[in-house]
Scaffold this motif. Structure first.
Motif, PDB file in Angstrom:
ATOM      1  N   ARG A 257      -6.401  14.754   3.197  1.00 45.11           N
ATOM      2  CA  ARG A 257      -5.172  14.195   2.690  1.00 45.11           C
ATOM      3  C   ARG A 257      -5.492  12.931   1.712  1.00 45.11           C
ATOM      4  NH1 ARG A 257      -0.790  14.474   7.872  1.00 45.11           N
ATOM      5  NH2 ARG A 257      -1.464  16.754   8.270  1.00 45.11           N
ATOM      6  N   HIS A 258      -6.743  12.673   1.850  1.00 40.15           N
ATOM      7  CA  HIS A 258      -7.002  11.381   0.963  1.00 40.15           C
ATOM      8  C   HIS A 258      -7.372  11.725  -0.402  1.00 40.15           C
ATOM      9  CE1 HIS A 258      -9.082   7.738  -0.157  1.00 40.15           C
ATOM     10  NE2 HIS A 258     -10.099   8.320  -0.639  1.00 40.15           N
ATOM     11  N   LYS A 259      -6.454  11.005  -1.230  1.00 41.23           N
ATOM     12  CA  LYS A 259      -6.717  11.303  -2.762  1.00 41.23           C
ATOM     13  C   LYS A 259      -7.322  10.026  -3.277  1.00 41.23           C
ATOM     14  CE  LYS A 259      -4.860  15.201  -2.433  1.00 41.23           C
ATOM     15  NZ  LYS A 259      -5.742  16.542  -2.467  1.00 41.23           N
ATOM     16  N   GLN A 260      -7.978  10.059  -4.282  1.00 32.32           N
ATOM     17  CA  GLN A 260      -8.595   8.645  -5.094  1.00 32.32           C
ATOM     18  C   GLN A 260      -7.689   8.099  -5.727  1.00 32.32           C
ATOM     19  OE1 GLN A 260     -12.132   9.069  -7.470  1.00 32.32           O
ATOM     20  NE2 GLN A 260     -12.663  11.071  -6.796  1.00 32.32           N
ATOM     21  N   ASN A 261      -7.510   6.896  -5.495  1.00 30.97           N
ATOM     22  CA  ASN A 261      -6.459   5.809  -5.980  1.00 30.97           C
ATOM     23  C   ASN A 261      -7.086   4.477  -6.280  1.00 30.97           C
ATOM     24  OD1 ASN A 261      -3.400   5.219  -6.035  1.00 30.97           O
ATOM     25  ND2 ASN A 261      -3.532   4.383  -4.014  1.00 30.97           N
TER      26      ASN A 261
ATOM     27  N   ASP B  22     -14.041  11.095  -2.591  1.00 31.74           N
ATOM     28  CA  ASP B  22     -14.047   9.641  -3.199  1.00 31.74           C
ATOM     29  C   ASP B  22     -15.401   8.461  -2.536  1.00 31.74           C
ATOM     30  OD1 ASP B  22     -13.270   7.089  -4.292  1.00 31.74           O
ATOM     31  OD2 ASP B  22     -11.482   6.914  -2.727  1.00 31.74           O
ATOM     32  N   ILE B  23     -16.375   8.924  -3.195  1.00 33.88           N
ATOM     33  CA  ILE B  23     -17.576   8.185  -2.755  1.00 33.88           C
ATOM     34  C   ILE B  23     -17.419   6.607  -2.767  1.00 33.88           C
ATOM     35  CG2 ILE B  23     -19.852   7.879  -3.071  1.00 33.88           C
ATOM     36  CD1 ILE B  23     -19.275  10.497  -2.277  1.00 33.88           C
TER      37      ILE B  23
ATOM     38  N   ILE C 278       0.831  -1.068   0.182  1.00 36.63           N
ATOM     39  CA  ILE C 278       0.076   0.032  -0.002  1.00 36.63           C
ATOM     40  C   ILE C 278       0.774   1.115   0.045  1.00 36.63           C
ATOM     41  CG2 ILE C 278      -2.025  -0.781   1.088  1.00 36.63           C
ATOM     42  CD1 ILE C 278      -1.091   0.020   3.753  1.00 36.63           C
ATOM     43  N   PRO C 279       1.940   1.373  -0.823  1.00 42.45           N
ATOM     44  CA  PRO C 279       2.784   2.583  -0.742  1.00 42.45           C
ATOM     45  C   PRO C 279       2.156   3.797  -1.302  1.00 42.45           C
ATOM     46  CG  PRO C 279       3.123   1.219  -2.859  1.00 42.45           C
ATOM     47  CD  PRO C 279       2.364   0.439  -1.764  1.00 42.45           C
ATOM     48  N   ASN C 280       1.365   3.714  -2.043  1.00 46.89           N
ATOM     49  CA  ASN C 280       0.635   5.192  -2.553  1.00 46.89           C
ATOM     50  C   ASN C 280      -0.292   5.621  -1.202  1.00 46.89           C
ATOM     51  OD1 ASN C 280       1.755   5.405  -5.133  1.00 46.89           O
ATOM     52  ND2 ASN C 280       0.418   3.502  -5.408  1.00 46.89           N
ATOM     53  N   GLU C 281      -0.986   4.872  -0.696  1.00 47.76           N
ATOM     54  CA  GLU C 281      -1.954   5.257   0.453  1.00 47.76           C
ATOM     55  C   GLU C 281      -1.163   5.650   1.584  1.00 47.76           C
ATOM     56  OE1 GLU C 281      -5.046   5.626   0.519  1.00 47.76           O
ATOM     57  OE2 GLU C 281      -5.420   4.526  -1.446  1.00 47.76           O
ATOM     58  N   LEU C 282       0.154   5.074   2.054  1.00 40.78           N
ATOM     59  CA  LEU C 282       0.719   5.466   3.180  1.00 40.78           C
ATOM     60  C   LEU C 282       1.465   6.705   2.791  1.00 40.78           C
ATOM     61  CD1 LEU C 282       2.316   2.124   4.267  1.00 40.78           C
ATOM     62  CD2 LEU C 282       0.446   3.338   5.277  1.00 40.78           C
ATOM     63  N   ALA C 283       1.724   6.907   1.500  1.00 41.42           N
ATOM     64  CA  ALA C 283       2.187   8.260   1.280  1.00 41.42           C
ATOM     65  C   ALA C 283       1.554   9.517   1.399  1.00 41.42           C
ATOM     66  CB  ALA C 283       2.836   8.136  -0.305  1.00 41.42           C
ATOM     67  N   HIS C 284       0.239   9.365   1.494  1.00 40.72           N
ATOM     68  CA  HIS C 284      -0.493  10.235   1.837  1.00 40.72           C
ATOM     69  C   HIS C 284      -0.673  10.757   3.157  1.00 40.72           C
ATOM     70  CE1 HIS C 284      -3.590   8.859  -1.628  1.00 40.72           C
ATOM     71  NE2 HIS C 284      -2.379   9.668  -2.310  1.00 40.72           N
TER      72      HIS C 284
END
Length: 252
Positions: free
Chosen positions: A119-123, A165-166, A91-97
């Protein structure tokens, strides 16, 4: 006065008796449900009675409904987490947030989790689901002895359209309610922008009645006092005026 005291004692004895009876009924249902689910899926033998009880409570002690939910959970877990846990490398992208933290305990001894929604982005949705499982497993592993629930502060400061991000919100909600029932103790939603209510209206119908009762929207002017009603100042994260620095979920 003596009659009043006797009456109070009688009520206390009655309440105690009813509580014992209720606990006995619950324990009996746990035993029955365990036998049913183990017959369907032998891997159920690996879980403790507290997990069985959480699923029962999530379905108002209805053994059939709770058993069905639990068996679905076991099947999901075996497929989604075949190695037993989600690693940070998945989960590298999620942790990067850098959006989820843990720090302190509330007055009931429940771990405190802080999530920064801005800080959450759609991924990638599958990575996000893995992130949700990773964080919930982390939180559960941090539970003090005798504790089963956590408290969450959902901080929406800076939240905007890019954070809406529904699909992700609904996925997280489904995992929490269906796979980790009776884990959430309370959710404080703070620094709420008006814009967020559009997303909230889309998600709200999918929140079960038990979870809805645990959600509290907090006005900015009463933020500190509301948190201090539930959390001792010594356990308050520093971002809300307390002494404790936030710890990233991966370091918790």
């Amino acid at each position: 006065m003596e009659l009043l005291e006797n009456g109070v004692e009688a009520n206390e004895l009655q309440d105690s008796s009813l509580k014992m009876e209720s606990n006995e009924i619950e324990q009996n249902k746990v035993s029955i449900m365990r036998a049913l689910v183990e017959a369907e899926d032998p891997s159920a033998k690996e879980v403790d009675n507290f997990m069985i009880r959480r699923f029962l409570r999530a379905r108002d002690l209805d053994i059939e409904k709770a058993s069905n939910l639990f068996l679905k959970y076991l099947s999901w877990r075996q497929k989604f987490v075949p190695n037993g846990s989600i690693g940070a490398s998945e989960i590298p992208n999620e942790l990067a947030h850098n959006k989820m933290f843990m720090q302190g305990l509330d007055k009931n001894g429940r771990p405190i989790v802080v999530v920064f929604g801005g800080r959450h982005k759609q991924n990638n949705i599958e990575e996000f689901k893995r992130f949700v499982v990773y964080t919930l497993d982390k939180i559960c592993s941090r539970m003090p002895g005798g504790q089963e629930k956590f408290v969450c502060i959902g901080d929406l400061k800076g939240w905007g359209y890019s954070n809406s991000d529904i699909r992700g919100y609904l996925a997280a909600l489904s995992i929490l309610q269906d796979c980790y029932p009776e884990r959430l103790g309370k959710l404080f939603i703070v620094h709420v922008p008006y814009l967020f209510m559009t997303a909230w209206k889309a998600v709200y119908p999918f929140i079960d009645s038990k979870t809805k009762k645990k959600i509290i929207f907090v006005e900015n002017k009463s933020l500190r006092s509301t948190l201090l009603n539930e959390i001792d100042e010594s356990q308050l994260p520093d971002t809300y005026g307390g002494p404790l620095p936030l710890v990233p979920i991966q370091d918790a």
